[in-house]
Write a protein that holds these residues in place. Structure first.
Motif, PDB file in Angstrom:
ATOM      1  N   THR A  71       0.859  -1.179   0.000  1.00  6.12           N
ATOM      2  CA  THR A  71       0.000   0.000   0.000  1.00  6.12           C
ATOM      3  C   THR A  71       0.899   1.234   0.000  1.00  6.12           C
ATOM      4  N   ILE A  72       0.356   2.327  -0.530  1.00  6.02           N
ATOM      5  CA  ILE A  72       1.071   3.611  -0.492  1.00  6.02           C
ATOM      6  C   ILE A  72       0.206   4.568   0.321  1.00  6.02           C
ATOM      7  N   SER A  73       0.655   4.876   1.532  1.00  7.68           N
ATOM      8  CA  SER A  73      -0.158   5.673   2.455  1.00  7.68           C
ATOM      9  C   SER A  73       0.120   7.151   2.259  1.00  7.68           C
ATOM     10  N   HIS A  74      -0.969   7.907   2.070  1.00  6.41           N
ATOM     11  CA  HIS A  74      -0.859   9.361   1.925  1.00  6.41           C
ATOM     12  C   HIS A  74      -1.379  10.066   3.167  1.00  6.41           C
ATOM     13  N   PHE A  77      -1.805   8.828  10.083  1.00  7.25           N
ATOM     14  CA  PHE A  77      -2.478   8.129  11.191  1.00  7.25           C
ATOM     15  C   PHE A  77      -1.699   8.199  12.502  1.00  7.25           C
ATOM     16  N   HIS A  78      -0.506   8.743  12.475  1.00  5.26           N
ATOM     17  CA  HIS A  78       0.293   8.927  13.687  1.00  5.26           C
ATOM     18  C   HIS A  78       1.190  10.135  13.399  1.00  5.26           C
ATOM     19  N   PHE A  81       4.743  10.111  11.652  1.00  8.96           N
ATOM     20  CA  PHE A  81       5.021   9.746  10.257  1.00  8.96           C
ATOM     21  C   PHE A  81       4.644  10.849   9.266  1.00  8.96           C
ATOM     22  N   LEU A  87       4.108   6.963   2.506  1.00  6.60           N
ATOM     23  CA  LEU A  87       4.776   5.750   3.010  1.00  6.60           C
ATOM     24  C   LEU A  87       4.481   4.607   2.046  1.00  6.60           C
ATOM     25  N   LEU A  89       4.454   0.858   2.019  1.00  5.68           N
ATOM     26  CA  LEU A  89       4.538  -0.303   2.914  1.00  5.68           C
ATOM     27  C   LEU A  89       4.395  -1.572   2.085  1.00  5.68           C
TER      28      LEU A  89
ATOM     29  N   GLY B 122      -2.169   5.226  18.361  1.00 11.06           N
ATOM     30  CA  GLY B 122      -1.003   4.538  18.891  1.00 11.06           C
ATOM     31  C   GLY B 122      -1.296   3.606  20.050  1.00 11.06           C
ATOM     32  N   MET B 138       3.601  -1.621  13.328  1.00 11.44           N
ATOM     33  CA  MET B 138       3.340  -0.219  13.693  1.00 11.44           C
ATOM     34  C   MET B 138       4.608   0.622  13.725  1.00 11.44           C
ATOM     35  N   GLY B 141       5.134   2.253  10.560  1.00 15.02           N
ATOM     36  CA  GLY B 141       4.110   3.185  10.079  1.00 15.02           C
ATOM     37  C   GLY B 141       2.812   2.528   9.664  1.00 15.02           C
ATOM     38  N   ASN B 142       2.701   1.217   9.829  1.00 19.07           N
ATOM     39  CA  ASN B 142       1.461   0.501   9.509  1.00 19.07           C
ATOM     40  C   ASN B 142       0.566   0.558  10.746  1.00 19.07           C
ATOM     41  N   ILE B 143      -0.318   1.554  10.800  1.00 17.13           N
ATOM     42  CA  ILE B 143      -0.995   1.922  12.037  1.00 17.13           C
ATOM     43  C   ILE B 143      -2.490   1.589  12.005  1.00 17.13           C
ATOM     44  N   ALA B 144      -3.147   1.991  10.912  1.00 21.11           N
ATOM     45  CA  ALA B 144      -4.610   2.089  10.905  1.00 21.11           C
ATOM     46  C   ALA B 144      -5.230   1.053   9.977  1.00 21.11           C
ATOM     47  N   ALA B 146      -7.152   1.314   7.455  1.00 19.18           N
ATOM     48  CA  ALA B 146      -7.053   1.608   6.014  1.00 19.18           C
ATOM     49  C   ALA B 146      -5.723   1.100   5.458  1.00 19.18           C
ATOM     50  N   GLN B 147      -4.659   1.242   6.248  1.00 21.80           N
ATOM     51  CA  GLN B 147      -3.336   0.777   5.793  1.00 21.80           C
ATOM     52  C   GLN B 147      -3.226  -0.743   5.857  1.00 21.80           C
ATOM     53  N   ALA B 150      -5.504  -2.236   3.021  1.00 22.01           N
ATOM     54  CA  ALA B 150      -5.199  -1.851   1.637  1.00 22.01           C
ATOM     55  C   ALA B 150      -4.428  -2.942   0.878  1.00 22.01           C
ATOM     56  N   SER B 202      -4.895   5.414   1.646  1.00 20.64           N
ATOM     57  CA  SER B 202      -3.820   4.426   1.576  1.00 20.64           C
ATOM     58  C   SER B 202      -4.106   3.568   0.349  1.00 20.64           C
TER      59      SER B 202
END
Lengths: 137, 384
Positions: A71-74, A77-78, A81, A87, A89, B122, B138, B141-144, B146-147, B150, B202
């Motif tokens: 995935t490419i995160s735009h 969420f924290h 980052f 990102l 991933l 978090g 996490m 950066g893999n948090i939520a 949607a991510q 995806a 995402s």
């Protein structure tokens, strides 16, 4: 960077996972291997689900693998980052038969495809934490 | 054939608060209002409730319901911590308890300030179901959700040619249904082009692929079939009910088939228990935290083969008037995110003929699903 100024989530290692994170710090990727039947497993856990042995060894992984999905995160969420967007991933099939998920480095998002050869690299996040990243093979 | 719990219990009451963005009320107040409405709907008194299954995030516990509702002898309590699959999984737990004689009338309340309250963010690392990706993914950066979801959608697209425009069909259909619903948050028309032009959250999930965050509560009462006949409303019979957990339930990245979730295990059990085929389903309320999740569940439910979901949702099939109307209330995508208890309430309303402008003509049998915690699934098939 020290842990005090690091603003991203930290892994909370436990008894099973500490050897993984300790090896990361030495820029080595290690995986659990069942001491009885030899099945490789990831992420770290206490029991082999093939033979139920709790006898666990650690093996050095090749770090070689292929893209399984991504995935490419735009959206961050924290807050930690926000400066890193977008990102990329990537979930990777390691040659050892397990997967891992980490951020890509130097991988063209447009060129991502299932089966793309990649390798695991290492980035020191803090004095006590090294994270895996995924680079072109 | 394993008939198990078939038609042993009924949904006898449903209750919903107003769904909003900003309730200005406590989660306890929201859940108690929904509970009291469900109890009144069933024609029961609060003291008749002798079982309760609070939502598995432990924000509200059984003790709160005893205290607020004046329950003198709560005989059964449990939690079903399956995230968005909790509401429907709780129906299986309630039904099992009632058949075993542990309770007569079980209250299942769910509600939260999902819009105005704190985000999980978090803190996910502290939730046991999320501990594994919390430790290994996490920090990258893999948090939520949607991510996390995806890559499931991306793999489906790569393997089967599924497109973002097919996801848009789902989003637009849910919006059109919400526009018929007085208790829906999103009432503005949405087009496929609006979806395609919405910002990427995402990849491949755009803003309009993602569900709402909402404030509100909903509750149902489950009662034994014999007792249900004497209550205020037409009993809605639970024909089949099941939960299922995916392979590698704690880490999506390690799942053998990224496109297959727990519902694929639960659905055949529920259909076998109900003793019906897919053609008997008149209406389906499918947990829609993301558009892709609906498409994937339709495959795992068995309405089409794996990989055919994109075609299945196209051409109006899942809209009111289509072959299989889905989320007649507008779903999590456009009505409100009440963790799927709004889906349960909507199915009961459809089978009672209380569906209002979104009523499916002659709806006799329908199903509701739950999806949560990285792929847990649940399903209930009901009839009037």
């Amino acid at each position: 960077m020290t842990a005090a100024t690091y603003d991203k989530p930290l892994p909370p290692p436990n008894e099973e996972s500490r050897p993984f994170w300790e090896a990361m710090k030495e820029h080595r990727l290690v995986l659990q291997k069942c001491g009885a039947c030899g099945k490789v497993r990831h992420y770290p856990r206490p029991v082999c689900d093939a033979c139920f042995s709790m006898d666990t060894e650690w093996m050095e992984a090749s770090g070689k693998g292929q893209v399984h999905s991504w995935t490419i995160s735009h959206h961050a969420f924290h807050p930690g980052f926000k400066g890193d967007l977008p990102l990329v991933l990537v979930i990777v099939d390691l040659d050892e038969g397990v997967r891992m998920c980490a951020q890509a480095r130097d991988l063209d998002p447009e060129g991502l495809r299932i089966g793309l050869p990649v390798r695991v690299d290492f980035e020191d996040a803090t004095d006590d934490l090294t994270l895996p990243v995924i680079r072109p093979a | 054939m394993m008939t198990g719990l078939r038609e042993s219990c009924c949904v006898t009451g449903v209750g919903e608060t107003e769904y909003t963005r900003g309730s200005g009320r406590s989660v306890a107040a929201l859940q108690m209002e929904a509970a009291l409405r469900a109890i009144a709907d069933a024609g029961l008194q609060p003291g008749d409730i002798d079982g309760v299954i609070p939502y598995g995030n432990m924000e509200m516990v059984a003790e709160e319901f005893i205290t607020n509702l004046g329950i003198e002898d709560l005989r059964f309590s449990a939690v079903t911590p399956l995230g968005g699959a909790s509401a429907v999984a709780a129906i299986q737990a309630a039904t099992s308890a009632i058949v075993a004689g542990a309770a007569n009338h079980v209250l299942i309340p769910i509600g939260r300030n999902g819009y105005s309250g704190p985000r999980i963010g978090g803190r996910a690392q502290a939730i046991p179901q999320f501990r594994v990706f919390g430790e290994y993914e996490m920090p990258s950066g893999n948090i939520a959700p949607a991510q996390l979801y995806a890559p499931m959608a991306r793999r489906h697209m790569e393997l089967y040619g599924t497109t973002s425009r097919q996801f848009a069909e789902i989003a637009v259909t849910m919006r059109n249904h919400a526009m018929l619903n007085d208790n829906a948050v999103m009432k503005k028309p949405l087009t496929v082009e609006d979806h395609q032009n919405s910002r990427m959250i995402s990849d491949p999930l755009r803003l309009f692929d993602c569900c709402l965050e909402s404030d509100g509560a909903a509750a149902v009462i489950i009662s034994g079939a014999e007792r249900a006949k004497d209550l205020a409303r037409r009993p809605i019979y639970i024909m089949g009910v099941a939960e299922g957990h995916p392979d590698s339930p704690s880490a999506i990245s390690q799942r053998p088939d990224l496109t297959k979730i727990g519902l694929a295990k639960a659905a055949p059990r529920a259909f076998a228990m109900a003793g019906i085929g897919h053609e008997a389903i008149d209406v389906a309320e499918v947990y829609d935290c993301f558009t892709y999740t609906v498409l994937c569940q339709l495959e795992d439910l068995g309405f089409c083969q794996k990989g055919e979901g994109g075609d299945f949702v196209s051409g109006g099939r899942i809209a009111l008037g289509g072959e299989l109307p889905i989320n007649t209330h507008g779903g999590l995508l456009s009505q409100s995110h009440i963790i799927g208890m709004n889906h349960v309430c909507e199915l009961v309303k459809q089978l009672r003929g209380d569906g209002g402008k979104a009523q499916v003509a002659d709806a006799e049998i329908g199903l509701v699903t739950g999806y949560g915690d990285l792929g847990d699934g649940s399903i209930a098939i009901m009839r009037n």
